[in-house]
Write a protein that holds these residues in place. Structure first.
Motif, short mmCIF file in Angstrom:
data_model
loop_
_atom_site.label_atom_id
_atom_site.label_comp_id
_atom_site.label_asym_id
_atom_site.label_seq_id
_atom_site.Cartn_x
_atom_site.Cartn_y
_atom_site.Cartn_z
N ILE A 1 25.35 -28.97 -45.07
CA ILE A 1 24.84 -28.46 -46.34
C ILE A 1 25.52 -27.13 -46.59
O ILE A 1 25.51 -26.24 -45.72
CB ILE A 1 23.31 -28.27 -46.28
CG1 ILE A 1 22.62 -29.59 -45.95
CG2 ILE A 1 22.79 -27.70 -47.60
CD1 ILE A 1 21.21 -29.42 -45.47
N GLY A 2 26.10 -26.95 -47.78
CA GLY A 2 26.79 -25.71 -48.11
C GLY A 2 28.28 -25.90 -48.24
O GLY A 2 28.82 -26.99 -48.01
N TYR A 20 11.59 -20.40 -42.79
CA TYR A 20 11.83 -19.36 -41.79
C TYR A 20 13.33 -19.09 -41.65
O TYR A 20 13.76 -17.94 -41.48
CB TYR A 20 11.24 -19.76 -40.43
CG TYR A 20 9.74 -19.84 -40.43
CD1 TYR A 20 8.95 -18.71 -40.29
CD2 TYR A 20 9.09 -21.07 -40.58
CE1 TYR A 20 7.56 -18.79 -40.29
CE2 TYR A 20 7.71 -21.16 -40.58
CZ TYR A 20 6.95 -20.02 -40.45
OH TYR A 20 5.58 -20.09 -40.45
N PHE A 21 14.13 -20.16 -41.73
CA PHE A 21 15.58 -19.98 -41.66
C PHE A 21 16.07 -19.15 -42.84
O PHE A 21 16.86 -18.22 -42.68
CB PHE A 21 16.29 -21.33 -41.63
CG PHE A 21 17.76 -21.24 -41.97
CD1 PHE A 21 18.63 -20.53 -41.16
CD2 PHE A 21 18.25 -21.84 -43.12
CE1 PHE A 21 19.99 -20.42 -41.49
CE2 PHE A 21 19.60 -21.74 -43.45
CZ PHE A 21 20.46 -21.02 -42.63
N LEU A 22 15.59 -19.45 -44.03
CA LEU A 22 16.05 -18.74 -45.23
C LEU A 22 15.69 -17.26 -45.17
O LEU A 22 16.37 -16.43 -45.77
CB LEU A 22 15.44 -19.38 -46.48
CG LEU A 22 15.87 -20.84 -46.74
CD1 LEU A 22 15.14 -21.40 -47.95
CD2 LEU A 22 17.38 -20.93 -46.92
N ALA A 71 17.30 -29.40 -48.15
CA ALA A 71 18.75 -29.20 -48.30
C ALA A 71 19.06 -28.45 -49.60
O ALA A 71 19.92 -27.55 -49.63
CB ALA A 71 19.47 -30.55 -48.28
N ARG A 72 18.35 -28.78 -50.67
CA ARG A 72 18.55 -28.09 -51.95
C ARG A 72 18.18 -26.61 -51.83
O ARG A 72 18.86 -25.74 -52.39
CB ARG A 72 17.72 -28.75 -53.05
CG ARG A 72 18.31 -30.04 -53.58
CD ARG A 72 19.64 -29.80 -54.26
NE ARG A 72 20.08 -30.96 -55.02
CZ ARG A 72 21.34 -31.18 -55.34
NH1 ARG A 72 22.29 -30.32 -54.94
NH2 ARG A 72 21.69 -32.24 -56.04
N SER A 92 20.66 -23.57 -52.52
CA SER A 92 20.40 -22.60 -53.58
C SER A 92 20.42 -21.17 -53.06
O SER A 92 20.69 -20.23 -53.82
CB SER A 92 19.06 -22.90 -54.26
OG SER A 92 17.98 -22.65 -53.37
N TYR A 93 20.14 -20.97 -51.79
CA TYR A 93 20.18 -19.65 -51.18
C TYR A 93 21.59 -19.25 -50.73
O TYR A 93 21.79 -18.16 -50.21
CB TYR A 93 19.25 -19.58 -49.97
CG TYR A 93 17.83 -19.18 -50.30
CD1 TYR A 93 17.32 -17.94 -49.92
CD2 TYR A 93 16.98 -20.05 -50.98
CE1 TYR A 93 16.02 -17.58 -50.20
CE2 TYR A 93 15.67 -19.71 -51.27
CZ TYR A 93 15.19 -18.47 -50.88
OH TYR A 93 13.89 -18.11 -51.16
N GLY A 94 22.54 -20.14 -50.93
CA GLY A 94 23.90 -19.86 -50.49
C GLY A 94 24.04 -19.88 -48.98
O GLY A 94 24.93 -19.22 -48.42
#
Length: 271
Positions: free
Chosen positions: A173-174, A196-198, A215-216, A220-222
Motif C-alpha cells: 500500500i502506497g 496506532y500505526f498512523l 488500506a485507504r 490517505s495519510y501518505g
C-alpha cells in the motif's frame, strides 16, 4: 520423562502466559497435565492433519501457536473440529497445548523473531503493555517498532520481505518508490492496529489481514504498508518454538524428540 504440566511450565518461561490477551486461550487445550511426554510435534494450527501426523510419529503432545478454542463452544461434536481434536487427544493420549498472544508479546517471542528475520532493529513494542523486560529494556506488548537495516524504497522492502520469508507474493500500500527507513510490525492480523500505526511516526507497517478501508486510510495519510498475509507472518512460529524448546530441554537435560509439521499451507490459494 517430564509431564505435560512440566512442559507447559517451560513454555511459561519462554512466553509467560500472564502476557496473553484477556480474550485469548493459550495453554492446555485438551489432555491430562499428568501425562508423560517423550515426543512433541510443533505446528501452527491444531488440525486433523497435524493430529494424524502426531499419531504417526508417536507424539505425546502437539504444541501450536493458534489455540484450538477461543470462543466458548456450546456443544462438543466429535465429528468436526474442535470436537474431533478433543476426541483424538483423549483416545491417543496426545496433549494439545498452544502459545498464542503470550508468544506474540514476549521478549524473544514471535514479533521479535519476525523482526530479526526481516533485518529490523527493534526499539520498542508497537502497543506496549507497560511491562519492561529488565534484561533487554524492551517494553513487552503487541508488535514491534524499529529501524530497517538501511533506507530503501517500499518496493525494495517488499522484495526483501518476500526473499526473507520465502513467500511468492505480498500486497503493498502506497507509492512503490517512497523511501522507508522505520517500521511497525505485527505478526498475524494487524488491521485493527492501523490507527496506532498512523499515529506512530513509523514509515511502513508490516502485518497481515489488512482490509480495504484500512488500506485507504494508510494511503490517505501518505504512509506505506506491506501485507504479508496472516499465515506467512506466523508460520515461522513453528521453528521459533522448536528452537526455544530445544534449548530449554537441553538445559533441563530432558531427552525429548521435537518434530515440526512442515506440510501446513496457507488456506488462501491465489488462482
Amino acid at each position: 520423562m517430564p509431564t505435560v504440566k512440566q512442559i507447559i511450565d517451560i513454555i511459561d518461561q519462554i512466553a509467560p502466559f500472564s502476557l496473553a490477551e484477556s480474550w485469548d486461550n493459550s495453554g492446555l487445550q485438551a489432555g491430562d497435565p499428568g501425562w508423560q511426554v517423550s515426543k512433541i510435534l510443533v505446528a501452527l494450527d491444531i488440525t486433523d492433519k497435524a493430529l494424524s501426523e502426531a499419531k504417526k510419529l508417536g507424539c505425546d503432545m502437539l504444541i501450536t501457536h493458534h489455540p484450538l478454542i477461543i470462543s466458548p463452544e456450546k456443544q462438543i461434536d466429535f465429528s468436526r473440529m474442535p470436537g474431533s481434536a478433543i476426541l483424538t487427544s483423549a483416545r491417543s493420549r496426545i496433549a494439545l497445548v498452544s502459545a498464542h498472544t503470550n508468544l506474540d508479546k514476549a521478549h524473544g517471542g514471535l514479533n521479535d523473531y519476525l523482526a530479526q528475520k526481516l533485518d529490523i532493529f527493534c526499539t520498542n513494542a508497537f502497543l506496549a503493555d507497560g511491562i519492561e523486560n529488565e534484561t533487554s529494556g524492551l517494553m513487552l506488548g503487541i508488535g514491534r517498532t524499529g529501524t530497517l537495516g538501511k533506507s530503501m524504497t517500499l518496493e525494495q522492502l517488499a522484495w526483501q520481505i518476500k526473499e526473507k520469508l520465502k513467500i511468492a507474493r505480498v500486497r503493498i500500500i502506497g507509492d512503490p518508490e517512497r523511501m522507508v527507513s522505520t517500521a511497525a510490525l505485527c505478526s498475524g492480523s494487524g488491521g485493527s492496529l492501523t490507527t496506532y500505526f498512523l499515529d506512530s511516526g513509523m514509515d511502513v507497517y508490516i502485518t497481515g489481514d489488512l482490509k480495504y478501508h484500512e488500506a485507504r486510510d494508510i494511503e490517505s495519510y501518505g504512509k506505506s504498508a506491506v501485507d504479508v498475509g496472516h499465515f506467512s507472518s506466523e508460520s515461522i512460529a513453528v521453528e521459533l518454538l522448536k528452537n526455544r524448546l530445544g534449548h530449554m530441554f537441553d538445559a533441563d537435560e530432558y531427552e525429548i524428540e521435537i518434530h515440526t509439521y512442515d506440510q501446513e499451507q496457507d488456506p488462501f490459494l491465489t488462482i
